[in-house]
Design an enzyme around this catalytic site. Sequence first.
Site, PDB file in Angstrom:
ATOM      1  CE  LYS A 187      43.768  41.270  31.930  1.00 35.80           C
ATOM      2  NZ  LYS A 187      44.224  41.368  33.330  1.00 35.80           N
TER       3      LYS A 187
ATOM      4  CE  LYS B 168      36.432  34.570  36.150  1.00 33.14           C
ATOM      5  NZ  LYS B 168      37.051  35.430  37.191  1.00 33.14           N
TER       6      LYS B 168
ATOM      7  CE  LYS C 269      43.349  34.304  40.148  1.00 30.06           C
ATOM      8  NZ  LYS C 269      42.192  35.099  39.689  1.00 30.06           N
TER       9      LYS C 269
ATOM     10  CB  THR D 146      34.917  42.072  40.503  1.00 31.01           C
ATOM     11  OG1 THR D 146      36.085  42.333  39.738  1.00 31.01           O
ATOM     12  CG2 THR D 146      34.734  40.572  40.641  1.00 31.01           C
TER      13      THR D 146
ATOM     14  CG  ASN E 102      38.236  46.931  46.308  1.00 29.73           C
ATOM     15  OD1 ASN E 102      37.910  47.817  47.081  1.00 29.73           O
ATOM     16  ND2 ASN E 102      39.417  46.890  45.728  1.00 29.73           N
TER      17      ASN E 102
ATOM     18  CB  SER F  23      41.061  43.717  33.298  1.00 28.54           C
ATOM     19  OG  SER F  23      41.325  43.913  34.661  1.00 28.54           O
TER      20      SER F  23
END
Length: 459
Positions: free
Chosen positions: A81, A105, A117, A202, A253, A390
């Site tokens: 992810k 994380k 990623k 986030t 954002n 997510s």
Amino acid sequence: MTKNSTTELIQQVVDHVVNDDKAVLADWGDQRDQWVQMGGDLLKGIDKVISSDLRITKDDGTIGTYPAFRVQHNNACGYYKGGIRFSTGVNQSEVKTLAMLMTLKNALHDLPYGGGKGGVHINPRHHSKREIKEVSKAFVRMLQNDIGPYRDIPAPDVGTGEETMDWMTEEYKLLHPNKPFINTFTGKSLANGGAQGRSESTGIGTFLSYYYLVEAVISGSLSVNDMHTKTKDKVKAIAEKDNVIVAVQGFGNLSRAAAIEAANCGKKHTVIAVSDSRATIYNQDGLDVEALAPFKEKNDRLPNEDELKELGLVGEVLDPNAVLTLDCDVLILGAIEDQITKDNMKDIKADILVEGANGPLTGEADEYLEAQGKVIIPDVLANAGGVTVSYLEWVQGFNNEAKSEDENLKDMSDRMRNVSYRVYNAYFSSESNVTMRFLCYKLAFLRVIDLMKRSGKIV
């Protein structure tokens, strides 16, 4: 932070667990130290790298070529992810580092994911929407056999957003007819199965990681070792101020949501500056960040001085890097990596730095600021709000039960509070003079290697 500094810190964690923390994993018996070293070696490696040059026909009829990468780092904790970024900073080394950070994380936040990623070396501002759409589709074709709802689930990152995820979802659906597709990407538009609150999660989570630090210190619930008393007192002094001064690097954002959350939270916080790649907008008496937001969203930049006056706002336009060295209590770093380096680290005045972006401090700057007594809330703790929502979007896709924005953000904030308190308790009670980043890596590492052993990857 570079891949080298990340792997070096992982090795420091391994050495610490082997030599200084024998109580951890003591039930593993005589092979404990060997298994810990094996787990560290596996964590420093990469499962798979997919790379290719994407080629599209541009609007002028010429061929554009764009290097693209997807790194699947480690799946001990679950499916890969991590985000996809479209940026000229994308290269294989950067993507490897970011994938490694995603593993840590997700493990730290107890999410059922490993680390991945991806990215394309491209400047989206120099391309039409059609060209970006074609690059997005080409990227999916490159990855079509390596992603999926039960394999690798990408999400937005720098230079991408819900529109990009919608394009990618459609391309994946066309390539895999009659197969599950809706959960292959998260961060999609609401109409296409996205989750309420994802776009701002986030940034809100980044601010909350700081807020929960203050909350934990003020509550008196932490067990504080003598060597961390000064740090606790510094945080407490800021928490007890009538007005906490905040500067926010970025106004995309993440940073926009963090700035608005700071301005609107229960305790008085004054946001004196925000920035983008072109300018810093500064007002020592405080900015109306909510009034700035519509202009930024419409124009993809912050206003100049004349435009500020037209908006009825008061502020100075400074150099884009000025935001980093302003006199403030809290600095939220919400732009890109390597923003605080050996060149500006001695000019940092904030006492608390919050890493909303991935790796905004170089290793050298990180060490220097820690030695100066600055409190650094690391990226692996602070910026997990997005991947948490997510996860909620991923679950939503299976049961087709969409939660409200309030429900998703409450779920996210509750999870962030639990993890933050666990980290802060470990940090302040530690008998070793270690950083908060080190402790986050340690907690993540222990979860990863425990699952490696349970799955037979360490024998």
